[in-house]
Design an enzyme around this catalytic site. Structure first.
Site, PDB file in Angstrom:
ATOM      1  N   ASP A   1      -0.355   5.235   0.724  1.00  0.00           N
ATOM      2  CA  ASP A   1      -0.572   6.278   1.962  1.00  0.00           C
ATOM      3  C   ASP A   1      -0.510   5.576   3.275  1.00  0.00           C
ATOM      4  O   ASP A   1      -1.583   4.747   3.446  1.00  0.00           O
ATOM      5  CB  ASP A   1      -1.655   7.075   1.475  1.00  0.00           C
ATOM      6  CG  ASP A   1      -1.508   7.694   0.182  1.00  0.00           C
ATOM      7  OD1 ASP A   1      -0.732   8.508   0.159  1.00  0.00           O
ATOM      8  OD2 ASP A   1      -2.362   7.566  -0.870  1.00  0.00           O
TER       9      ASP A   1
ATOM     10  N   ASP B   1       0.927  -1.017   0.193  1.00  0.00           N
ATOM     11  CA  ASP B   1       0.033   0.130   0.041  1.00  0.00           C
ATOM     12  C   ASP B   1       0.759   1.263   0.043  1.00  0.00           C
ATOM     13  O   ASP B   1       2.209   1.103   0.336  1.00  0.00           O
ATOM     14  CB  ASP B   1      -0.999  -0.034   1.500  1.00  0.00           C
ATOM     15  CG  ASP B   1      -1.588   1.277   1.590  1.00  0.00           C
ATOM     16  OD1 ASP B   1      -2.183   1.593   0.403  1.00  0.00           O
ATOM     17  OD2 ASP B   1      -1.577   1.762   2.665  1.00  0.00           O
TER      18      ASP B   1
HETATM   19  C1  XBP Z   1      -5.389   6.407   0.319  1.00  0.00           C
HETATM   20  C2  XBP Z   1      -6.363   7.119   0.014  1.00  0.00           C
HETATM   21  C3  XBP Z   1      -6.235   7.920  -1.190  1.00  0.00           C
HETATM   22  C4  XBP Z   1      -5.267   9.332  -0.379  1.00  0.00           C
HETATM   23  C5  XBP Z   1      -5.644  10.527  -1.191  1.00  0.00           C
HETATM   24  O1  XBP Z   1      -4.809   5.522  -0.432  1.00  0.00           O
HETATM   25  O2  XBP Z   1      -7.621   6.647   0.283  1.00  0.00           O
HETATM   26  O3  XBP Z   1      -7.575   8.597  -1.301  1.00  0.00           O
HETATM   27  O4  XBP Z   1      -6.031   9.896   0.771  1.00  0.00           O
HETATM   28  O5  XBP Z   1      -5.123  10.285  -2.658  1.00  0.00           O
HETATM   29  P1  XBP Z   1      -3.946   3.844   0.061  1.00  0.00           P
HETATM   30  P2  XBP Z   1      -6.193  10.704  -3.927  1.00  0.00           P
HETATM   31  O6  XBP Z   1      -3.867   3.882   1.466  1.00  0.00           O
HETATM   32  O7  XBP Z   1      -4.694   3.134  -0.531  1.00  0.00           O
HETATM   33  O8  XBP Z   1      -2.521   4.302  -0.652  1.00  0.00           O
HETATM   34  O9  XBP Z   1      -6.793  12.151  -3.594  1.00  0.00           O
HETATM   35  O10 XBP Z   1      -5.356  10.654  -4.987  1.00  0.00           O
HETATM   36  O11 XBP Z   1      -7.566   9.721  -3.981  1.00  0.00           O
HETATM   37 MG    MG Z   2      -3.126   3.185   3.135  1.00  0.00          MG
END
Ligand code: XBP
Ligand code: MG
Length: 243
Positions: A11, A9
Site C-alpha cells: 500500500d 511494501d
Molecule cells: C498498509 C496498511 C494496511 C491498509 C489497509 O499496509 O497499514 O492496514 O491501510 O489494509 P502496507 P487492511 O503499507 O504495509 O502495505 O485493512 O487489510 O489492514
Molecule cells: Mg505502505
C-alpha cells in the site's frame, strides 16, 4: 554482500491504494453496518499513522469516537467491518481502478531478468495483495514473488519488524542481501528494525514523514533503474563497514 532480493511494501508503494480504494471501502462498510463513521481524505491521512485496518478502526473507535462497548463486542464489530471492507476493497481493485505507481513494472521486470528474488512484506490482508497483483500484473503474477508476507504471516503490524523477519527467513537470506522498498515512516522503521536497508518512494500521504536513514528518498520510481538500487545497497554496506 550481493543484492539477492527486493522486498516490496504494497500500500502506497506498489500502488496508491489508500485514498481511493481502502478509504472508500472502510466508509462503505461503516455505512452498511449502520455506523455514522466517515473518514474524509484528511482524517484518513492522520489515521494512517496506525498501521493495519483493524487497528486503525479500533484506534478511531476508542480515541476519536469514544465508543465504550465492552472489548469483546467491539472486537466482533471490528471483525465484521473488516471482513466486509476487504470484500469491497477487493471488488474495487479487481475492477482495474487502481494502477501500479510509475516505474514499478519496469523495476519488477529488471529484477526478474537479473535473477533477483522478489518478495512482499505488507501489513495488509492477503486477499488484497492477490487482487492487486492479479489486476495490475495479470495471471501468474503472484508466482513471480517467492515470498508473500502479509497480516496473515505477521500479526504485529509495522513498525514492528515481524513481517520483514518472516520474509527474510522464508527467503533464506540475510538482511545484508536484500533491500526493502517502502512509502511510509512505519514501513522504514519496520525494515530498519529487521536490519534491512530501505529505499523510500513517497506519496501524497507520506511526503512529510521523517525518512532519516533511508538509502534513498524519491517521489516515485519512474527514473530508478535496478542498477541504482544495487549502487545504493552497496553504498549502505560500505558505510556500515566504515563505522
Ligand atoms: C498498509 C496498511 C494496511 C491498509 C489497509 O499496509 O497499514 O492496514 O491501510 O489494509 P502496507 P487492511 O503499507 O504495509 O502495505 O485493512 O487489510 O489492514
Ligand atoms: Mg505502505
Amino acid at each position: 554482500m550481493l543484492l539477492r532480493a527486493l522486498i516490496w511494501d504494497v500500500d502506497g508503494t506498489l500502488a496508491d491504494t489508500e485514498r481511493d480504494a481502502h478509504r472508500p471501502a472502510f466508509n462503505a462498510a461503516f455505512a452498511e453496518l449502520g455506523l455514522d463513521w466517515e473518514w474524509d481524505e484528511q482524517l484518513y491521512g492522520e489515521l494512517l499513522k496506525v498501521a493495519g485496518g483493524v487497528e486503525r478502526m479500533r484506534h478511531y473507535a476508542r480515541t476519536v469516537r469514544h465508543v465504550d462497548l465492552p472489548e469483546l463486542e467491539l472486537e466482533e464489530l471490528l471483525r465484521q467491518l473488516h471482513a466486509r471492507k476487504t470484500v469491497l476493497y477487493v471488488r474495487t481493485v479487481a475492477s482495474g481502478a487502481v494502477p501500479l505507481r510509475p516505474g514499478i513494472e519496469h523495476l519488477l521486470r529488471q529484477a526478474h531478468v537479473a535473477g533477483l528474488h522478489q518478495a512482499i512484506a505488507t501489513t495488509t490482508t492477503r486477499d488484497n495483495v492477490d487482487a492487486l497483483l492479479l489486476s495490475c500484473l495479470g495471471p501468474g503474477a503472484i508466482d513471480r514473488f517467492r515470498v508473500i508476507a502479509t497480516a496473515r504471516e505477521a500479526s504485529a503490524k509495522k513498525p514492528d519488524p515481524a513481517v520483514y523477519t518472516y520474509a527474510l527467513s522464508a527467503l533464506g537470506l540475510h538482511s545484508s542481501e536484500v533491500l526493502a522498498i517502502e512509502d511510509s515512516r512505519n514501513g522504514l522503521l519496520a525494515a530498519h528494525a529487521a536490519g534491512i536497508g530501505c529505499v523510500v518512494t513517497r506519496n501524497a500521504y507520506t511526503a512529510r514523514d521523517d525518512f532519516t536513514g533511508a538509502v534513498a528518498v524519491l517521489d516515485d520510481l519512474r527514473l530508478t533503474q535496478l542498477s541504482d538500487l544495487v549502487k545504493w545497497h552497496q553504498a549502505r554496506l560500505d558505510a556500515a563497514i566504515r563505522r
